[in-house]
Every structure is written in C-alpha cells, then in structure tokens.
Design a protein around this motif. Structure first.
Motif, PDB file in Angstrom:
ATOM      1  N   GLU A  50      43.967  21.479  34.351  1.00 40.74           N
ATOM      2  CA  GLU A  50      44.935  20.400  34.537  1.00 40.74           C
ATOM      3  C   GLU A  50      45.779  20.273  33.271  1.00 40.74           C
ATOM      4  O   GLU A  50      45.311  20.606  32.200  1.00 40.74           O
ATOM      5  CB  GLU A  50      44.218  19.073  34.813  1.00 40.74           C
ATOM      6  CG  GLU A  50      43.586  18.974  36.177  1.00 40.74           C
ATOM      7  CD  GLU A  50      44.578  18.936  37.336  1.00 40.74           C
ATOM      8  OE1 GLU A  50      45.797  18.828  37.105  1.00 40.74           O
ATOM      9  OE2 GLU A  50      44.128  19.024  38.472  1.00 40.74           O
ATOM     10  N   PRO A  51      47.012  19.829  33.340  1.00 45.71           N
ATOM     11  CA  PRO A  51      47.749  19.402  34.513  1.00 45.71           C
ATOM     12  C   PRO A  51      48.466  20.549  35.239  1.00 45.71           C
ATOM     13  O   PRO A  51      49.148  20.321  36.222  1.00 45.71           O
ATOM     14  CB  PRO A  51      48.756  18.404  33.949  1.00 45.71           C
ATOM     15  CG  PRO A  51      49.082  18.949  32.607  1.00 45.71           C
ATOM     16  CD  PRO A  51      47.772  19.526  32.100  1.00 45.71           C
ATOM     17  N   TYR A  52      48.276  21.796  34.759  1.00 47.90           N
ATOM     18  CA  TYR A  52      48.927  22.934  35.412  1.00 47.90           C
ATOM     19  C   TYR A  52      48.506  23.041  36.875  1.00 47.90           C
ATOM     20  O   TYR A  52      49.327  23.307  37.747  1.00 47.90           O
ATOM     21  CB  TYR A  52      48.597  24.229  34.662  1.00 47.90           C
ATOM     22  CG  TYR A  52      49.210  25.453  35.274  1.00 47.90           C
ATOM     23  CD1 TYR A  52      50.574  25.706  35.143  1.00 47.90           C
ATOM     24  CD2 TYR A  52      48.437  26.369  35.982  1.00 47.90           C
ATOM     25  CE1 TYR A  52      51.149  26.834  35.697  1.00 47.90           C
ATOM     26  CE2 TYR A  52      49.005  27.495  36.542  1.00 47.90           C
ATOM     27  CZ  TYR A  52      50.350  27.727  36.400  1.00 47.90           C
ATOM     28  OH  TYR A  52      50.925  28.847  36.965  1.00 47.90           O
ATOM     29  N   ARG A  53      47.230  22.798  37.141  1.00 47.13           N
ATOM     30  CA  ARG A  53      46.704  22.890  38.509  1.00 47.13           C
ATOM     31  C   ARG A  53      47.477  21.963  39.448  1.00 47.13           C
ATOM     32  O   ARG A  53      47.941  22.372  40.506  1.00 47.13           O
ATOM     33  CB  ARG A  53      45.221  22.533  38.490  1.00 47.13           C
ATOM     34  CG  ARG A  53      44.519  22.676  39.814  1.00 47.13           C
ATOM     35  CD  ARG A  53      43.029  22.369  39.624  1.00 47.13           C
ATOM     36  NE  ARG A  53      42.279  22.812  40.764  1.00 47.13           N
ATOM     37  CZ  ARG A  53      41.634  21.986  41.577  1.00 47.13           C
ATOM     38  NH1 ARG A  53      41.681  20.674  41.389  1.00 47.13           N
ATOM     39  NH2 ARG A  53      40.962  22.467  42.589  1.00 47.13           N
ATOM     40  N   SER A  54      47.605  20.701  39.063  1.00 44.23           N
ATOM     41  CA  SER A  54      48.341  19.738  39.882  1.00 44.23           C
ATOM     42  C   SER A  54      49.831  20.062  39.921  1.00 44.23           C
ATOM     43  O   SER A  54      50.482  19.844  40.933  1.00 44.23           O
ATOM     44  CB  SER A  54      48.136  18.319  39.351  1.00 44.23           C
ATOM     45  OG  SER A  54      46.797  17.920  39.544  1.00 44.23           O
ATOM     46  N   PHE A  55      50.349  20.607  38.817  1.00 47.88           N
ATOM     47  CA  PHE A  55      51.767  20.976  38.760  1.00 47.88           C
ATOM     48  C   PHE A  55      52.102  21.994  39.841  1.00 47.88           C
ATOM     49  O   PHE A  55      53.039  21.805  40.617  1.00 47.88           O
ATOM     50  CB  PHE A  55      52.112  21.522  37.368  1.00 47.88           C
ATOM     51  CG  PHE A  55      53.527  21.994  37.246  1.00 47.88           C
ATOM     52  CD1 PHE A  55      54.553  21.095  36.999  1.00 47.88           C
ATOM     53  CD2 PHE A  55      53.847  23.337  37.381  1.00 47.88           C
ATOM     54  CE1 PHE A  55      55.867  21.520  36.894  1.00 47.88           C
ATOM     55  CE2 PHE A  55      55.143  23.775  37.283  1.00 47.88           C
ATOM     56  CZ  PHE A  55      56.172  22.859  37.032  1.00 47.88           C
TER      57      PHE A  55
END
Length: 190
Positions: A50-55
């Motif tokens: 996170e926050p890449y995953r949610s991005f």
C-alpha cells in the motif's frame, strides 16, 4: 482492516499527481480493479504494498502523466527497452539489496556480480516506469525493502527516501510521488 479499501491518507495526492479526477478518469490507463489485483497477486504469490495496491485497483493502472518521465507503467508491464520478455522475473523471490550498490565501482563483488545483478532486475519488484536510458524505477514487493522504491540503472541501484541519504523525499510509493509532484530533483540531498 479491509485490504480492499483504498488508503485514505493518500488518494488526493496520488490523483492530483497522475491527473486523475475523483471519478477515476485518467489520461492513462483505467483502474485494474480488485478482482484483477487479487489475480495478479495470486499468480505472483505476493501482496502489493500500500498505497500502490489501492492505487492500481481504484485510481489508475498506469498513467501518461505523473512520475516517472515516460509515465507510470501498468502493474504487469515492463519498459520497452527492457531487453527480454521478462519470463525470468519472479516477484515472490526477495529483492536482494538493502543498500545502494554501484556495481561498476565495486571490484570486490566482481565474482558474484552477474548473479546478484540478475536478482536485482528479476526478483522481488515491479517496474513502475522509466526515466529513459535504462533508468528504471522499481517498487519492491518482496524482501526486507518491501514497499521501498529503487532506481535501477545500467551502472547501479539506489533506494529512494531520505533515510538513505540521496534525497529529501519520504520513502515508498506515496513519498516518491509527492517528491515528484513538488517538482524536486530525484536526488536532491546535499
């Protein structure tokens, strides 16, 4: 904590940096969606940081705007100048570095340099994108530096974040994006 909810502390910064409006409209790629994120993670036996995953699930899976210079790649893609098809990449194997390494300046590691270099390029990271000339930004997804962004070039590799001494930027994907959005040079530490 629900792993399928966007990290709320960062979305506005990420949307602005990548020119994405609140409706999820981007000049780049569409969102990946949670089902596809789960499938990617399952196929590679990882969980994206996170926050890449949610991005990538909720904001944009790649973008023509924002960092790096040639845009953010979709999570499953490699830069055009990668050189091979990426078949040897194993994201679940740990990224091998925890400190900067300039291999052209390190004769002490010459014996095992090729083996380590193969791991640096192929293990434990997704490629965020390129600044050109084989200067690729990676997000570490496995190993001790999970969640950190690294610049990997043809001569060496260095982590991004002020604790590593090269930049005043915060570590991780959001810190890397904020630093770029503030129009600062990547490596701005004196």
């Amino acid at each position: 904590m629900n792993g399928d909810q966007a990290v709320q502390a960062e979305p506005a910064v990420l949307r602005a940096a990548f020119d994405v409006d609140d409706g999820g409209q981007s000049k780049g790629e569409s969102t990946l969606g949670w089902e596809a994120v789960h499938a990617f993670e399952s196929a590679h036996e990882i969980v994206l940081p996170e926050p890449y995953r949610s991005f990538v699930a909720e904001i944009a899976d790649g973008s023509f705007s924002g960092p790096p210079a040639y845009g953010l790649l979709p999570v499953a893609e490699l830069p055009d100048d990668w050189g091979d098809d990426g078949q040897d990449r194993v994201l679940s194997k740990p990224f091998p570095l925890t400190t900067a390494w300039m291999w052209e300046e390190d004769p002490d590691r010459a014996e095992d340099a090729d083996e380590i270099l193969e791991q640096v390029y192929d293990h434990g990271s997704t490629v965020l994108g390129t600044d050109g000339c084989a200067m690729n930004w990676h997000l570490v997804v496995a190993g001790p530096h999970r969640g950190h962004v690294w610049l990997i070039t043809d001569v060496g590799a260095a982590p991004f974040g002020e604790q590593f001494g090269f930049t005043t930027g915060e570590p991780g994907f959001a810190g890397w994006v904020r630093h770029w959005a503030a129009n600062k040079p990547w490596y701005d530490a004196a």
